[in-house]
Design a protein around this motif. Sequence first.
Motif, mmCIF file in Angstrom:
data_model
loop_
_atom_site.group_PDB
_atom_site.id
_atom_site.type_symbol
_atom_site.label_atom_id
_atom_site.label_comp_id
_atom_site.label_asym_id
_atom_site.label_seq_id
_atom_site.Cartn_x
_atom_site.Cartn_y
_atom_site.Cartn_z
ATOM 1 N N ALA A 68 0.813 -1.205 0.000
ATOM 2 C CA ALA A 68 0.000 0.000 0.000
ATOM 3 C C ALA A 68 0.848 1.257 0.000
ATOM 4 O O ALA A 68 0.457 2.282 -0.576
ATOM 5 C CB ALA A 68 -0.935 0.007 1.210
ATOM 6 N N HIS A 70 3.807 1.504 -1.383
ATOM 7 C CA HIS A 70 4.591 1.542 -2.617
ATOM 8 C C HIS A 70 3.724 1.095 -3.814
ATOM 9 O O HIS A 70 3.955 0.008 -4.356
ATOM 10 C CB HIS A 70 5.827 0.635 -2.516
ATOM 11 N N PRO A 71 2.725 1.884 -4.177
ATOM 12 C CA PRO A 71 1.862 1.462 -5.298
ATOM 13 C C PRO A 71 2.644 1.367 -6.596
ATOM 14 O O PRO A 71 3.632 2.065 -6.812
ATOM 15 C CB PRO A 71 0.799 2.555 -5.378
#
Length: 72
Positions: A68, A70-71
């Motif tokens: 979440a 590091h999209p």
Amino acid sequence: MTPREEAATSFEDRGRAAISASSRYLADSSTSLEDAQAVIKLLQLALSDVIMVAEDRKRRLAQAQDAASHPA
């Protein structure tokens, strides 16, 4: 809740029930030493299983949080 999460939850519930029942059995003054030793071994196994499930949940939560943050 995924099937894996449901299985882990029911696994934890069974572990808690086993721990609770074992504790009551050990508190009974009529429990023999041999039976108490067997119950303690079962308690160790149940606790180990509950810890394993908790560690897996912790690891999956960390992975989800990392994903979440590091999209793609």
